[in-house]
Design an enzyme around this catalytic site. Sequence first.
Site: not given
Length: 248
Positions: A37, A64, A78, A142, A168
């Site tokens: 988000h 996240r 990575d 969630e 959520d």
Amino acid sequence: MFSTETFTVGAWVSLADPVVAEMVAPDAEFVMLDTEHAPNSTATIANQIRAIEAADGDAVPLARALDNDTGAIKRLLDVGARGVMVPMVESATETREAVEAARYPPEGSRGVAGTRASAYGRDLGEYVATANDEITLVVQIETQTGLDNVDEIAAVDGVDALFVGPADLSANLGVFGQFESDVFRGAVETILAAGEETATPVGTLATSPEGVDRYCAWGFDYLIAGTDAGHIQRGVSNLGERAREQVE
């Protein structure tokens, strides 16, 4: 990274400027960088990780992922994230997919390349040999479906921690923002019990002083104490209101 024996406190960063990550890192044991988000790209995450590593203290950079996608998880690892959080996990099958994406063969399917995580290939052999043991995988609970399957999710080998997404989860349960409700409290207790049964740490996000007190009292193993955007908004609002009160 997380333990059921030692309480851990972290910070949440959604603003894409590495200065923000650098500012919060000294006061956190880990910093969670958001790509679900937030307006972050792989490049901005890499710069924020550099800032955390350069800051005072020993904060661990985590990120996240946008979703439970092999490519999204791979790119974060990575560029040097020491672990990933995967949102909206609802089943043991989805959990195993996340584990596989975050692990090198034979435990997983993560591709091998000389990226920033391995000093651009200079330390590739050592990194590949140790990454599966050192990378932290956090899965978010969630939804009602995730809650129904939390025992199986927590039991999947390779899951290092569970995370309750309070906004959520409460929305999905029909009690959005009602964190003191019996429905939400019961859901949290179910997740905490699953964590206790499998010795899997469980954490959440608190966005207010009251939230910090609540979740610490409920027995979480780790906590993200506020968000960068929230701290800025609250600071401006509180001091602005105080100034107006003094003038009035």
